[in-house]
Design a protein around this motif. Structure first.
Motif, PDB file in Angstrom:
ATOM      1  N   THR A   1       0.870  -1.169   0.000  1.00 21.07           N
ATOM      2  CA  THR A   1       0.000   0.000   0.000  1.00 21.07           C
ATOM      3  C   THR A   1       0.909   1.222   0.000  1.00 21.07           C
ATOM      4  OG1 THR A   1      -1.705  -1.181   1.243  1.00 21.07           O
ATOM      5  CG2 THR A   1      -1.829   1.232   1.227  1.00 21.07           C
ATOM      6  N   LEU A   2       0.829   1.997  -1.066  1.00 26.30           N
ATOM      7  CA  LEU A   2       1.689   3.163  -1.226  1.00 26.30           C
ATOM      8  C   LEU A   2       0.865   4.432  -1.097  1.00 26.30           C
ATOM      9  CD1 LEU A   2       3.811   1.961  -4.273  1.00 26.30           C
ATOM     10  CD2 LEU A   2       4.275   1.657  -1.846  1.00 26.30           C
ATOM     11  N   THR A   3       1.487   5.449  -0.524  1.00 27.99           N
ATOM     12  CA  THR A   3       0.839   6.744  -0.346  1.00 27.99           C
ATOM     13  C   THR A   3       1.579   7.775  -1.183  1.00 27.99           C
ATOM     14  OG1 THR A   3       0.311   6.104   1.925  1.00 27.99           O
ATOM     15  CG2 THR A   3       0.100   8.441   1.374  1.00 27.99           C
ATOM     16  N   ASP A   4       0.830   8.505  -2.028  1.00 28.73           N
ATOM     17  CA  ASP A   4       1.479   9.519  -2.861  1.00 28.73           C
ATOM     18  C   ASP A   4       1.652  10.819  -2.079  1.00 28.73           C
ATOM     19  OD1 ASP A   4      -0.993  10.819  -2.914  1.00 28.73           O
ATOM     20  OD2 ASP A   4      -1.459  10.223  -4.963  1.00 28.73           O
ATOM     21  N   GLU A   5       2.192  11.834  -2.741  1.00 26.69           N
ATOM     22  CA  GLU A   5       2.475  13.115  -2.093  1.00 26.69           C
ATOM     23  C   GLU A   5       1.220  13.801  -1.568  1.00 26.69           C
ATOM     24  OE1 GLU A   5       3.454  12.554  -5.381  1.00 26.69           O
ATOM     25  OE2 GLU A   5       5.492  11.923  -4.895  1.00 26.69           O
ATOM     26  N   GLU A   6       0.063  13.480  -2.145  1.00 26.00           N
ATOM     27  CA  GLU A   6      -1.194  14.113  -1.744  1.00 26.00           C
ATOM     28  C   GLU A   6      -1.935  13.305  -0.682  1.00 26.00           C
ATOM     29  OE1 GLU A   6      -2.950  14.283  -5.568  1.00 26.00           O
ATOM     30  OE2 GLU A   6      -1.611  15.868  -6.263  1.00 26.00           O
ATOM     31  N   GLY A   7      -1.330  12.196  -0.224  1.00 32.88           N
ATOM     32  CA  GLY A   7      -1.943  11.381   0.809  1.00 32.88           C
ATOM     33  C   GLY A   7      -2.890  10.309   0.307  1.00 32.88           C
ATOM     34  N   ASN A   8      -2.982  10.125  -1.003  1.00 36.46           N
ATOM     35  CA  ASN A   8      -3.844   9.095  -1.576  1.00 36.46           C
ATOM     36  C   ASN A   8      -3.152   7.736  -1.501  1.00 36.46           C
ATOM     37  OD1 ASN A   8      -5.799  11.044  -2.434  1.00 36.46           O
ATOM     38  ND2 ASN A   8      -4.433  11.541  -4.125  1.00 36.46           N
ATOM     39  N   GLU A   9      -3.886   6.727  -1.025  1.00 37.85           N
ATOM     40  CA  GLU A   9      -3.333   5.385  -0.925  1.00 37.85           C
ATOM     41  C   GLU A   9      -3.778   4.526  -2.103  1.00 37.85           C
ATOM     42  OE1 GLU A   9      -4.304   3.649   2.838  1.00 37.85           O
ATOM     43  OE2 GLU A   9      -2.814   4.844   3.892  1.00 37.85           O
ATOM     44  N   SER A  10      -2.866   3.694  -2.601  1.00 38.83           N
ATOM     45  CA  SER A  10      -3.157   2.750  -3.676  1.00 38.83           C
ATOM     46  C   SER A  10      -2.445   1.446  -3.355  1.00 38.83           C
ATOM     47  CB  SER A  10      -2.651   3.269  -5.019  1.00 38.83           C
ATOM     48  OG  SER A  10      -3.261   4.494  -5.354  1.00 38.83           O
ATOM     49  N   GLN A  11      -3.058   0.350  -3.786  1.00 40.41           N
ATOM     50  CA  GLN A  11      -2.443  -0.947  -3.556  1.00 40.41           C
ATOM     51  C   GLN A  11      -1.775  -1.448  -4.831  1.00 40.41           C
ATOM     52  OE1 GLN A  11      -5.505  -3.476  -1.859  1.00 40.41           O
ATOM     53  NE2 GLN A  11      -4.528  -3.189   0.133  1.00 40.41           N
ATOM     54  N   PHE A  12      -0.628  -2.091  -4.641  1.00 44.22           N
ATOM     55  CA  PHE A  12       0.164  -2.618  -5.742  1.00 44.22           C
ATOM     56  C   PHE A  12       0.586  -4.041  -5.410  1.00 44.22           C
ATOM     57  CE2 PHE A  12       0.521   1.896  -6.029  1.00 44.22           C
ATOM     58  CZ  PHE A  12       0.660   2.193  -7.372  1.00 44.22           C
ATOM     59  N   GLU A  13       0.657  -4.865  -6.458  1.00 41.76           N
ATOM     60  CA  GLU A  13       1.134  -6.232  -6.307  1.00 41.76           C
ATOM     61  C   GLU A  13       2.561  -6.317  -6.824  1.00 41.76           C
ATOM     62  OE1 GLU A  13       0.111 -10.768  -7.777  1.00 41.76           O
ATOM     63  OE2 GLU A  13      -1.162  -9.121  -8.418  1.00 41.76           O
ATOM     64  N   LEU A  14       3.419  -7.001  -6.084  1.00 44.05           N
ATOM     65  CA  LEU A  14       4.799  -7.171  -6.500  1.00 44.05           C
ATOM     66  C   LEU A  14       4.874  -8.134  -7.681  1.00 44.05           C
ATOM     67  CD1 LEU A  14       7.840  -6.686  -5.959  1.00 44.05           C
ATOM     68  CD2 LEU A  14       7.764  -8.714  -4.496  1.00 44.05           C
ATOM     69  N   LEU A  15       5.450  -7.670  -8.785  1.00 44.29           N
ATOM     70  CA  LEU A  15       5.667  -8.516  -9.952  1.00 44.29           C
ATOM     71  C   LEU A  15       7.046  -9.156  -9.895  1.00 44.29           C
ATOM     72  CD1 LEU A  15       4.291  -6.251 -12.824  1.00 44.29           C
ATOM     73  CD2 LEU A  15       3.150  -8.172 -11.715  1.00 44.29           C
ATOM     74  N   ALA A  16       8.050  -8.356  -9.529  1.00 43.93           N
ATOM     75  CA  ALA A  16       9.420  -8.844  -9.490  1.00 43.93           C
ATOM     76  C   ALA A  16      10.274  -7.863  -8.700  1.00 43.93           C
ATOM     77  CB  ALA A  16       9.975  -8.991 -10.898  1.00 43.93           C
ATOM     78  N   SER A  17      11.412  -8.355  -8.258  1.00 43.10           N
ATOM     79  CA  SER A  17      12.394  -7.486  -7.616  1.00 43.10           C
ATOM     80  C   SER A  17      13.773  -7.910  -8.080  1.00 43.10           C
ATOM     81  CB  SER A  17      12.287  -7.566  -6.091  1.00 43.10           C
ATOM     82  OG  SER A  17      12.627  -8.855  -5.634  1.00 43.10           O
ATOM     83  N   THR A  18      14.696  -6.973  -8.039  1.00 45.03           N
ATOM     84  CA  THR A  18      16.072  -7.261  -8.427  1.00 45.03           C
ATOM     85  C   THR A  18      16.997  -6.360  -7.631  1.00 45.03           C
ATOM     86  OG1 THR A  18      17.563  -7.584 -10.304  1.00 45.03           O
ATOM     87  CG2 THR A  18      16.181  -5.604 -10.353  1.00 45.03           C
ATOM     88  N   GLU A  19      18.214  -6.818  -7.458  1.00 43.79           N
ATOM     89  CA  GLU A  19      19.232  -6.023  -6.784  1.00 43.79           C
ATOM     90  C   GLU A  19      20.345  -5.741  -7.778  1.00 43.79           C
ATOM     91  OE1 GLU A  19      22.371  -6.381  -3.099  1.00 43.79           O
ATOM     92  OE2 GLU A  19      20.415  -7.347  -2.909  1.00 43.79           O
ATOM     93  N   VAL A  20      20.683  -4.471  -7.921  1.00 45.58           N
ATOM     94  CA  VAL A  20      21.742  -4.054  -8.834  1.00 45.58           C
ATOM     95  C   VAL A  20      22.683  -3.135  -8.071  1.00 45.58           C
ATOM     96  CG1 VAL A  20      22.282  -2.830 -10.978  1.00 45.58           C
ATOM     97  CG2 VAL A  20      20.185  -4.201 -10.817  1.00 45.58           C
TER      98      VAL A  20
END
Length: 96
Positions: free
Chosen positions: A13-32
């Motif tokens: 659950t991410l919050t933008d600069e205006e305080g709006n929350e949205s949910q996101f599903e993790l597709l992939a992660s990587t370390e570089v």
């Protein structure tokens, strides 16, 4: 009866600069180079097949936070890595 397999989803659950929350599903992660990047897909009803790429950093309070990638070259390099990874995924054929 067909067996159904359910995979555990990583939901953010991410919050933008205006305080709006949205949910996101993790597709992939990587370390570089010691930096972790996440590819996240919005969980809204938007039919757009887009995803966002965020960088995991430690803030001044020592907490891990996700931030946008401001450097265009860095973003392009990481986006290319994710695109290459997504191209190698074999998706199951739709069964009718």
């Amino acid at each position: 009866m067909a067996e159904e397999i359910y995979e555990e989803q990583d939901i953010y659950t991410l919050t933008d600069e205006e305080g709006n929350e949205s949910q996101f599903e993790l597709l992939a992660s990587t370390e570089v180079d010691g930096v972790v990047y996440l590819a996240l897909e919005p969980m809204d009803d938007n039919p757009d097949d887009s995803y966002v790429i965020l960088k995991l950093v430690t803030d001044e309070n020592g907490e891990e936070v996700l931030v946008t990638i401001d450097d265009d070259d860095e973003f392009d390099r990481i986006a290319d890595l994710f695109e290459d990874e997504f191209m190698t995924i074999e998706y199951p054929a739709d069964e009718e």
